[in-house]
Design a protein around this motif. Structure first.
Motif, mmCIF file in Angstrom:
data_model
loop_
_atom_site.group_PDB
_atom_site.id
_atom_site.type_symbol
_atom_site.label_atom_id
_atom_site.label_comp_id
_atom_site.label_asym_id
_atom_site.label_seq_id
_atom_site.Cartn_x
_atom_site.Cartn_y
_atom_site.Cartn_z
ATOM 1 N N THR A 155 10.864 -3.395 12.158
ATOM 2 C CA THR A 155 10.917 -2.919 10.774
ATOM 3 C C THR A 155 11.483 -3.987 9.849
ATOM 4 N N ILE A 167 10.006 1.415 12.362
ATOM 5 C CA ILE A 167 8.657 1.624 12.864
ATOM 6 C C ILE A 167 8.738 2.222 14.260
ATOM 7 N N VAL A 177 6.678 7.087 12.524
ATOM 8 C CA VAL A 177 6.554 6.111 11.445
ATOM 9 C C VAL A 177 5.619 5.001 11.914
ATOM 10 N N GLU A 192 3.991 2.586 9.452
ATOM 11 C CA GLU A 192 4.155 1.421 8.594
ATOM 12 C C GLU A 192 5.335 1.636 7.661
ATOM 13 N N VAL A 193 6.056 0.560 7.407
ATOM 14 C CA VAL A 193 7.130 0.582 6.415
ATOM 15 C C VAL A 193 6.839 -0.531 5.427
ATOM 16 N N ARG A 194 6.373 -0.160 4.250
ATOM 17 C CA ARG A 194 6.025 -1.146 3.224
ATOM 18 C C ARG A 194 7.041 -1.092 2.093
ATOM 19 N N VAL A 235 5.923 4.535 2.923
ATOM 20 C CA VAL A 235 6.029 4.615 4.381
ATOM 21 C C VAL A 235 4.956 5.574 4.871
ATOM 22 N N THR A 236 4.229 5.205 5.916
ATOM 23 C CA THR A 236 3.215 6.085 6.487
ATOM 24 C C THR A 236 3.764 6.726 7.756
ATOM 25 N N THR A 238 8.877 4.933 -0.453
ATOM 26 C CA THR A 238 10.039 4.381 0.248
ATOM 27 C C THR A 238 11.346 4.899 -0.344
#
Length: 359
Positions: free
Chosen positions: A133, A204, A217, A219-221, A225-226, A239
């Motif tokens: 992450t 992640i 989780v 993706e952490v953008r 977050v997806t 986020t």
């Protein structure tokens, strides 16, 4: 009118053109050979290293470095040939920052991929999610900064854009106010992403529950977050939502959890036989990790009682499967051995009709 396109009318002699081609071609060949030799040595050195980081970095920057060396070769040729120099002067301002930005972008990408491969080889699952992450957010931030700087350097080579930049600098106060107001959402997302990378409330691969939905989780953008749910839906959550509001993280420290199975029974139920059967079944089950096992009466009402059957497992997935199998087994056991313990709220229409007709 077409005489200007006739090579015989060009102000370039064939000797000068041949000289230009020799100088330019020689410089490119030398650059190619130097690049091949240098990276052959680097690849051999990285294979002897125990860390995979340098291997990935060398592979990632190999192609952009080749083109950057070609650019340096053309610059050297431009110093020795006027024709190459005249042509290179028009493109150097655009190609040089683009090539350097490409190399920097590939280097950051290689460092991130190398660190991810290294932590995967170490095999520590929880630490791996945290490192992945942090690497993903910081590397993405660095790449975005490189792209912005590269595009800015390229655009400033355009006279009109340079004049606009000079005008904006002259009115820096108003420009800063306007840019700050327009970029407030982007700056908020940037700060939230950096805070997410440093504090790591989630990582992640963590199993989280947000807005009543549980999932992993993915993706952490910087801005969102997806989260992938069990039915393969994808939740896209801002986020800042994870920083401003509370949420559940079921795997923050480890995958080991204790989960309950709730049974609502009639007060006539005999608790001790139920406890013995529950413990016997769980202890013999392969998914139980041996940590927690208990049956407690958590509530008692005039018409029902509540039993909490708690158990533990190594992973969240194993715990879910164990709970489902315990629930199914205990209901089957109760139907067979203590049918009176199962609460019944049924309207027996046929018996009521018979009593009414008999009366």
């Amino acid at each position: 009118m077409l005489d200007r396109y006739d090579p015989r009318n060009w102000p370039i002699s064939y000797e000068g053109l041949i000289h230009t081609l020799i100088v330019l071609g020689g410089a490119l060949v030398v650059a190619f050979l130097v690049h091949w030799i240098v990276f052959a040595i680097l690849l051999r050195l990285t294979r002897q290293s125990s860390s995979p980081i340098d291997d990935v970095i060398v592979v990632k920057i190999r192609r952009p470095m080749r083109w950057l060396m070609f650019g340096f070769a053309i610059s050297i040729a431009a110093e020795n040939d006027a024709l190459v120099g005249n042509g290179w002067d028009h493109f150097a301002g655009f190609l040089t920052p683009a090539l350097i930005g490409w190399v920097a972008f590939a280097f950051v990408k290689g460092v991130a991929a190398g660190y991810e491969r290294q932590i995967e080889l170490e095999g520590r699952e929880v630490e791996t999610r945290g490192y992945r992450t942090r690497i993903a957010i910081l590397s993405r931030t660095a790449r975005v900064a490189i792209i912005i700087i590269t595009i800015s350097l390229i655009m400033f080579n355009i006279p009109g854009v340079r004049d606009i930049g000079t005008t904006m600098l002259a009115s820096a106060g108003l420009a800063a106010l306007a840019v700050g107001a327009a970029a407030q959402p982007a700056l908020k997302s940037l700060i939230a992403g950096l805070q997410m990378a440093l504090t790591q409330p989630l990582r992640i691969g963590d199993l989280v529950k947000v807005d009543g939905q549980a999932g992993r989780v993915e993706e952490v953008r910087m801005s969102f977050v997806t989260v992938r749910t069990w039915d393969e839906r994808v939740l896209v959550v801002p986020t800042s939502r994870f920083l401003d509001q509370s949420f559940e993280n079921w795997s923050r420290v480890s995958e080991k959890l204790t989960g309950p199975v709730m049974l609502h029974l009639d007060p006539v139920a005999e608790i001790e036989p139920i406890r013995e059967e529950f413990e016997r079944f769980v202890k013999a089950h392969e998914l139980w990790d041996g940590r927690n096992l208990a049956l407690l009466m958590t509530e008692a009402y005039p018409e029902s009682i509540e039993l909490r059957l708690s158990m533990s497992a190594e992973t969240i997935g194993d715990l879910w499967t164990l709970r489902c199998e315990v629930r199914e087994h205990m209901l089957a056991w109760l139907r067979e051995h203590q049918p009176d313990a199962l609460i019944r709220h049924r309207l027996e229409v046929e018996a009521a009709n018979q009593r009414a007709m008999g009366g």
